[in-house]
Design a protein around this motif. Structure first.
Motif, PDB file in Angstrom:
ATOM      1  N   ALA A  16      34.455 -18.699-100.546  1.00  0.00           N
ATOM      2  CA  ALA A  16      34.617 -17.430 -99.688  1.00  0.00           C
ATOM      3  C   ALA A  16      34.501 -15.975-100.534  1.00  0.00           C
ATOM      4  O   ALA A  16      33.765 -15.118-100.079  1.00  0.00           O
ATOM      5  CB  ALA A  16      35.993 -17.381 -98.975  1.00  0.00           C
ATOM      6  N   GLU A  17      34.918 -16.076-101.949  1.00  0.00           N
ATOM      7  CA  GLU A  17      34.686 -14.933-102.720  1.00  0.00           C
ATOM      8  C   GLU A  17      33.140 -14.780-102.715  1.00  0.00           C
ATOM      9  O   GLU A  17      32.898 -13.512-103.062  1.00  0.00           O
ATOM     10  CB  GLU A  17      35.391 -15.112-104.009  1.00  0.00           C
ATOM     11  CG  GLU A  17      35.620 -13.954-104.782  1.00  0.00           C
ATOM     12  CD  GLU A  17      36.365 -14.084-106.051  1.00  0.00           C
ATOM     13  OE1 GLU A  17      36.624 -13.350-107.098  1.00  0.00           O
ATOM     14  OE2 GLU A  17      37.473 -15.068-105.941  1.00  0.00           O
ATOM     15  N   GLU A  54      31.397 -13.260-100.133  1.00  0.00           N
ATOM     16  CA  GLU A  54      31.708 -11.643 -99.975  1.00  0.00           C
ATOM     17  C   GLU A  54      30.825 -10.793-100.700  1.00  0.00           C
ATOM     18  O   GLU A  54      30.383  -9.793-100.731  1.00  0.00           O
ATOM     19  CB  GLU A  54      33.253 -11.344-100.251  1.00  0.00           C
ATOM     20  CG  GLU A  54      33.765 -10.030-100.031  1.00  0.00           C
ATOM     21  CD  GLU A  54      33.355  -9.581 -98.331  1.00  0.00           C
ATOM     22  OE1 GLU A  54      33.414  -8.310 -98.173  1.00  0.00           O
ATOM     23  OE2 GLU A  54      33.436 -10.563 -97.552  1.00  0.00           O
ATOM     24  N   THR A  55      30.836 -11.250-102.257  1.00  0.00           N
ATOM     25  CA  THR A  55      30.193 -10.499-103.177  1.00  0.00           C
ATOM     26  C   THR A  55      28.505 -10.632-102.628  1.00  0.00           C
ATOM     27  O   THR A  55      27.883  -9.440-102.996  1.00  0.00           O
ATOM     28  CB  THR A  55      30.175 -11.308-104.467  1.00  0.00           C
ATOM     29  OG1 THR A  55      31.480 -11.418-105.046  1.00  0.00           O
ATOM     30  CG2 THR A  55      29.241 -10.739-105.614  1.00  0.00           C
ATOM     31  N   ARG A 111      27.293 -10.495 -99.695  1.00  0.00           N
ATOM     32  CA  ARG A 111      27.217  -9.723 -98.538  1.00  0.00           C
ATOM     33  C   ARG A 111      27.300  -8.108 -98.838  1.00  0.00           C
ATOM     34  O   ARG A 111      26.594  -7.371 -98.494  1.00  0.00           O
ATOM     35  CB  ARG A 111      28.607  -9.651 -97.389  1.00  0.00           C
ATOM     36  CG  ARG A 111      28.168 -11.092 -96.561  1.00  0.00           C
ATOM     37  CD  ARG A 111      29.211 -11.382 -95.759  1.00  0.00           C
ATOM     38  NE  ARG A 111      28.932 -12.585 -94.791  1.00  0.00           N
ATOM     39  CZ  ARG A 111      29.848 -13.138 -94.151  1.00  0.00           C
ATOM     40  NH1 ARG A 111      31.204 -12.920 -94.385  1.00  0.00           N
ATOM     41  NH2 ARG A 111      29.341 -14.048 -93.272  1.00  0.00           N
ATOM     42  N   ASN A 112      28.206  -8.018 -99.963  1.00  0.00           N
ATOM     43  CA  ASN A 112      28.168  -6.507-100.565  1.00  0.00           C
ATOM     44  C   ASN A 112      26.807  -6.198-101.306  1.00  0.00           C
ATOM     45  O   ASN A 112      26.509  -4.925-101.426  1.00  0.00           O
ATOM     46  CB  ASN A 112      29.432  -6.370-101.513  1.00  0.00           C
ATOM     47  CG  ASN A 112      30.788  -6.566-100.826  1.00  0.00           C
ATOM     48  OD1 ASN A 112      30.830  -6.199 -99.460  1.00  0.00           O
ATOM     49  ND2 ASN A 112      31.876  -7.003-101.600  1.00  0.00           N
TER      50      ASN A 112
END
Length: 480
Positions: free
Chosen positions: A154-155, A158-159, A161-162
């Motif tokens: 999950a982490e 998120e990276t 997507r950013n």
């Protein structure tokens, strides 16, 4: 003058022959001086006549005959000596020609024999290359066009997507505890891997007929239990086993599966349709009625479907989804009768399965001895299986390599086919299924290595691995 020269040569020849037989040096000197004096005197005489030649010749012959015998004897002796010399030379020439001819014939026969022995292998290699070329044409490429995949948490998602990468889809893998992310070709992370394509290791089948008594095969093929007898199994194993597969669909209506539970989960793309040939054949080995396991449950992740172009293929993403489902089932073994290129994401998923104690068996592939190692069989931790026939000769199309671990019967097995048919099949995929049924029975891999029947070169080799799987030796050594 010409007559004088000829006479001189003749006299010299006769004297030479005579000298070979004479032992008196005075005779040689006296006669040479006499002849030379006469010739000198007659050369100075302008009235030299033909009769004088005859007279000199007669005088020389008389002297020679008086000393050595009749001139005919000399001629005969010379002729005999020459004939002996030439006869010996001809005999030597004849012997040399005979030896040369025999040596040439032996080398020619040896070369022809070697060529005849190698011809089937060369023809088979050409056939294999032609088949591989045809498969590549069908696939067009070895990956899904413009599609990349990656396993992340999950982490990490998120990276990504950013960072603004082109994320096409995200799928949660519950059993593996990771996320399967799909990217397009543009704006993708450098860590993403191509979504490679894989094929089943299924050869062309030979049609067979159903046996009338359910036990004998009238077409000459081996029943799975007959093949397993070479590996120390003479009756269906009574152990309750959970068998995992990733294959094409199984025809559950076939008579071989009436008393064997089969559960399937579909992972093929929406535009593909089910194909029942390979999956049905492989599952036969694990069935009670037609195979070698008495109490098995079969769990098949259907990852291979027939595409719109007619090719039966599966992507790395499909395989990862199938593995995630099978991990939740917790089978005793997973059989992978498939092969393709290395893929980092698929390798990571398989590594997770191995770390959780799932035994994975894979066929080495049917692309021939010259082919590069195929995956997942070549991945460390996966048990790679090759095929042999009843004479313990390796299947000619089997891939070779240091990753080959075991051999199993894989030539001429009578297996189920769709529409209540049977077919005789060859290949490493068949051997992998038979090996999976044996390897599922709880013994350590080390025990299987120690009990394997050595084939080929002494010890481990890249054709047969440790040798033919044999469970009977394990039972004997453990006292079971």
């Amino acid at each position: 003058m010409r007559r004088i020269t000829c006479l001189t040569l003749f006299i010299y020849l006769i004297l030479s022959i005579g000298l070979c037989h004479a032992s008196d040096d005075d005779f040689e000197e006296d006669h040479e001086d006499s002849v030379e004096n006469q010739l000198d005197e007659r050369d100075d005489d302008d009235d030299w006549e033909e009769d004088d030649f005859d007279e000199a010749e007669d005088e020389l012959e008389d002297r020679l005959e008086a000393r050595f015998g009749h001139s005919d004897d000399i001629d005969d002796d010379l002729e005999d000596r020459l004939e002996d010399m030439f006869g010996e030379r001809e005999d030597q020439d004849d012997d040399f020609e005979d030896e040369l001819e025999e040596a040439f014939e032996d080398r020619f026969e040896d070369n022809m024999e070697r060529q005849e022995q190698r011809l089937p292998e060369r023809l088979d290699s050409v056939h294999q290359l032609a088949e591989l070329d045809e498969r590549l044409d069908d696939l067009e490429v070895l990956s899904v066009p413009d599609e990349y995949i990656e396993l992340v948490d999950a982490e990490e998602l998120e990276t990504l997507r950013n960072a603004g990468v082109d994320i096409q889809s995200v799928e949660e893998l519950e059993s593996l505890g990771q996320l399967l992310v799909t990217f397009g070709d543009e704006d993708r992370p450098p860590s993403a891997e191509l979504n490679h394509l894989y094929t089943l290791d299924g050869p062309v089948e030979k049609a067979g007929k159903a046996a009338s008594d359910g036990t004998k095969n009238s077409d000459g093929g081996l029943l799975p239990l007959e093949a397993a007898s070479y590996m120390g199994i003479d009756r269906p194993s009574p152990v309750a086993l959970r068998i995992g597969m990733m294959d094409s669909s199984i025809d559950q209506l076939h008579e071989c599966f009436t008393d064997t539970p089969v559960e399937q989960r579909m992972f093929i793309p929406p535009d593909s349709r089910p194909d029942y040939r390979h999956g049905t054949a492989i599952a036969t080995v694990f069935s009670r009625s037609c195979g070698i396991l008495e109490q098995s449950e079969v769990y098949n992740a259907v990852v291979f479907g027939r595409s719109a172009r007619g090719a039966v293929v599966a992507s790395a993403a499909d395989l990862i989804r199938g593995l995630d489902w099978l991990l939740g089932v917790r089978p005793d073994v997973i059989n992978l009768s498939l092969s393709g290129p290395p893929n980092r994401m698929l390798s990571a998923a398989i590594e997770q399965m191995l770390l959780r104690g799932i035994r994975i068996v894979a066929s080495v592939g049917n692309d021939g001895a010259a082919a590069f190692p195929r995956y997942p069989a070549a991945q460390p931790g996966v048990i790679a299986v090759t095929a042999v026939d009843t004479d313990m000769a390796v299947y000619t199309r089997a891939v070779r390599g240091q990753h080959v671990q075991f051999s199993a019967l894989g030539v001429g097995l009578r297996l189920a086919a769709p529409d209540q048919r049977f077919a005789i099949k060859d290949g490493t995929s068949v051997a992998s299924a038979l090996a999976s049924a044996v390897l599922a029975q709880g013994h350590s891999v080390q025990q299987y290595e120690d009990s394997a029947i050595d084939l080929g070169e002494p010890g481990f080799d890249d054709t047969f691995g440790f040798g033919l799987l044999n469970i009977d030796k394990i039972m004997t050594s453990s006292g079971e």
